[in-house]
Design a protein around this motif. Structure first.
Motif, short mmCIF file in Angstrom:
data_model
loop_
_atom_site.label_atom_id
_atom_site.label_comp_id
_atom_site.label_asym_id
_atom_site.label_seq_id
_atom_site.Cartn_x
_atom_site.Cartn_y
_atom_site.Cartn_z
N LEU A 125 110.84 -16.91 113.11
CA LEU A 125 111.39 -18.20 112.67
C LEU A 125 110.87 -18.55 111.27
CD1 LEU A 125 112.86 -20.65 114.20
CD2 LEU A 125 110.55 -21.58 114.39
N ARG A 126 111.74 -19.11 110.41
CA ARG A 126 111.29 -19.53 109.07
C ARG A 126 111.43 -21.05 108.95
NH1 ARG A 126 110.16 -15.56 105.61
NH2 ARG A 126 110.22 -16.99 103.85
N VAL A 127 110.30 -21.69 108.63
CA VAL A 127 110.28 -23.15 108.55
C VAL A 127 109.81 -23.56 107.16
CG1 VAL A 127 109.27 -25.25 109.53
CG2 VAL A 127 109.68 -23.27 111.00
N VAL A 128 110.49 -24.54 106.56
CA VAL A 128 110.03 -25.02 105.26
C VAL A 128 109.78 -26.53 105.33
CG1 VAL A 128 112.35 -25.38 104.25
CG2 VAL A 128 110.45 -24.91 102.77
N ASP A 129 108.69 -26.96 104.70
CA ASP A 129 108.38 -28.39 104.58
C ASP A 129 108.61 -28.78 103.12
OD1 ASP A 129 107.39 -30.94 104.51
OD2 ASP A 129 105.39 -30.46 105.29
N LEU A 130 109.63 -29.60 102.88
CA LEU A 130 109.97 -30.00 101.50
C LEU A 130 109.12 -31.20 101.11
CD1 LEU A 130 113.86 -29.71 101.71
CD2 LEU A 130 112.26 -28.07 100.72
N GLY A 131 108.20 -31.00 100.18
CA GLY A 131 107.22 -32.03 99.84
C GLY A 131 106.11 -31.95 100.87
N ALA A 132 105.33 -30.87 100.77
CA ALA A 132 104.43 -30.51 101.89
C ALA A 132 103.10 -31.26 101.87
CB ALA A 132 104.18 -29.01 101.87
N TRP A 181 113.88 -29.57 95.02
CA TRP A 181 115.28 -29.44 94.60
C TRP A 181 115.59 -28.02 94.15
CZ3 TRP A 181 117.68 -33.28 96.57
CH2 TRP A 181 117.05 -34.53 96.66
N GLN A 182 114.55 -27.27 93.77
CA GLN A 182 114.76 -25.89 93.33
C GLN A 182 114.46 -24.89 94.46
OE1 GLN A 182 113.81 -27.76 90.21
NE2 GLN A 182 116.00 -27.38 90.11
N LYS A 206 122.30 -31.12 99.63
CA LYS A 206 121.68 -29.80 99.38
C LYS A 206 121.58 -29.02 100.69
CE LYS A 206 117.25 -27.84 97.83
NZ LYS A 206 117.75 -26.63 97.15
N ALA A 207 121.13 -29.70 101.75
CA ALA A 207 120.97 -29.02 103.05
C ALA A 207 122.32 -28.51 103.54
CB ALA A 207 120.35 -29.98 104.06
N LYS A 208 123.34 -29.35 103.41
CA LYS A 208 124.68 -28.96 103.88
C LYS A 208 125.20 -27.75 103.10
CE LYS A 208 127.23 -32.55 103.45
NZ LYS A 208 128.30 -33.52 103.38
N ALA A 209 124.93 -27.75 101.79
CA ALA A 209 125.45 -26.68 100.94
C ALA A 209 124.71 -25.36 101.19
CB ALA A 209 125.33 -27.07 99.47
N GLU A 210 123.41 -25.43 101.54
CA GLU A 210 122.61 -24.20 101.54
C GLU A 210 122.18 -23.71 102.92
OE1 GLU A 210 119.28 -24.49 98.87
OE2 GLU A 210 120.47 -25.53 97.36
#
Ligand SMILES: C[S@@+](CC[C@H](N)C(=O)[O-])C[C@H]1O[C@@H](n2cnc3c(N)ncnc32)[C@H](O)[C@@H]1O
Length: 248
Positions: A125-132, A181-182, A206-210
């Motif tokens: 599983l790959r998890v990302v925290d945006l603004g960690a 954002w990048q 952004k989430a919807k697009a990517e």
């Protein structure tokens, strides 16, 4: 005009209004400006302007206190270098508050436990925290799920450095310095964000697009405006944290 600039303009207007009356008045009388009284008048004028323009109560309070406190601190004759050092330190930690109206506050342990329950069970599983931030969510999750990979992205330099040091030794947890954002989201199974109401609409675009179909977007405390979440998880902690879950 951005909200910080609007507040600055309001304070500036109060300074100009009071000084444009006080300077000629005391100048004509040949007397020195009574600064203690002048700064109190500026505080009162700023409060009035803030109330008239319907700013939230905490902005009204800050406007009322700003000039009197600035003047009082100036009387202490502290070396200006200390103020510069404090401003730089604040910028290194709270850069996000200035650039995107997202300050630093941390998810608690109960939230990390609730998130662990929400993570899909499959390995890799790959998890990302945006603004960690300091990795307060990533570290317990990485410990609970050694089969998964966790990435955090943080743009405040000192916060990132502290978080990176705290993550050292965790093979499946990585903290990157950069802008959310990048950050590409295409290979993420779960995206977590604990930001503020301000970026949520743009972040959802952004989430919807990517993000790939079936992946999960979880926002702590701040729902995406006008989008119905697939689930809302009540964490049951002292802060009454809610996790808004959106399935792509
Ligand atoms: C409310 S804190 C959440 C920290 C962490 N996710 C947690 O749950 O404990 C939000 C963080 O996002 C960071 N941030 C704000 N704007 C950002 C951006 N454009 N790119 C990366 N990080 C950002 C802030 O510096 C702050 O550390």
């Amino acid at each position: 005009m951005s909200p910080p600039l609007r507040q600055l303009a309001l304070q500036f207007a109060a300074v100009v209004a009071v000084l444009s009356l006080a300077w000629p008045y005391y100048g004509i009388r040949g007397e020195a400006l009574p600064w203690a009284g002048v700064v109190l008048a500026i505080g009162a004028a700023a409060f009035l302007l803030a109330a008239l323009t319907r700013q939230p109560w905490w902005w009204q309070t800050m406007h009322a206190l700003f000039a009197p406190l600035a003047w009082a601190v100036a009387q202490l004759q502290i070396d200006p270098g200390w103020f510069l050092a404090a401003a730089i330190l604040l910028l290194l930690v709270y850069r996000g508050a200035l650039s995107g109206q997202v300050p630093l506050y941390l998810s608690n342990r109960e939230t990390a436990d609730a998130l662990a329950e929400l993570l899909p069970a499959h390995p890799g599983l790959r998890v990302v925290d945006l603004g960690a931030g300091l990795g307060s969510v990533l570290r317990p999750l990485a410990a609970a799920r050694p089969d998964a990979h966790f990435v955090g992205v943080e743009n405040a330099p000192l916060t990132w450095l502290a978080g990176r040091l705290l993550c050292l030794g965790r093979r499946n947890c990585e903290l990157r310095w950069g802008s959310l954002w990048q950050t590409p989201l295409a290979d993420c199974d779960v995206v977590y964000a604990f930001l503020s109401p301000v970026p949520m609409a743009a972040l959802w675009e952004k989430a919807k697009a990517e993000m790939k179909p079936g992946s999960l977007f979880i926002s702590n405390s701040f729902p995406v405006p006008t989008v119905e979440p697939n689930a809302i998880v009540e964490v049951g902690d002292g802060r009454a944290t809610r996790l808004y879950c959106y399935r792509r």
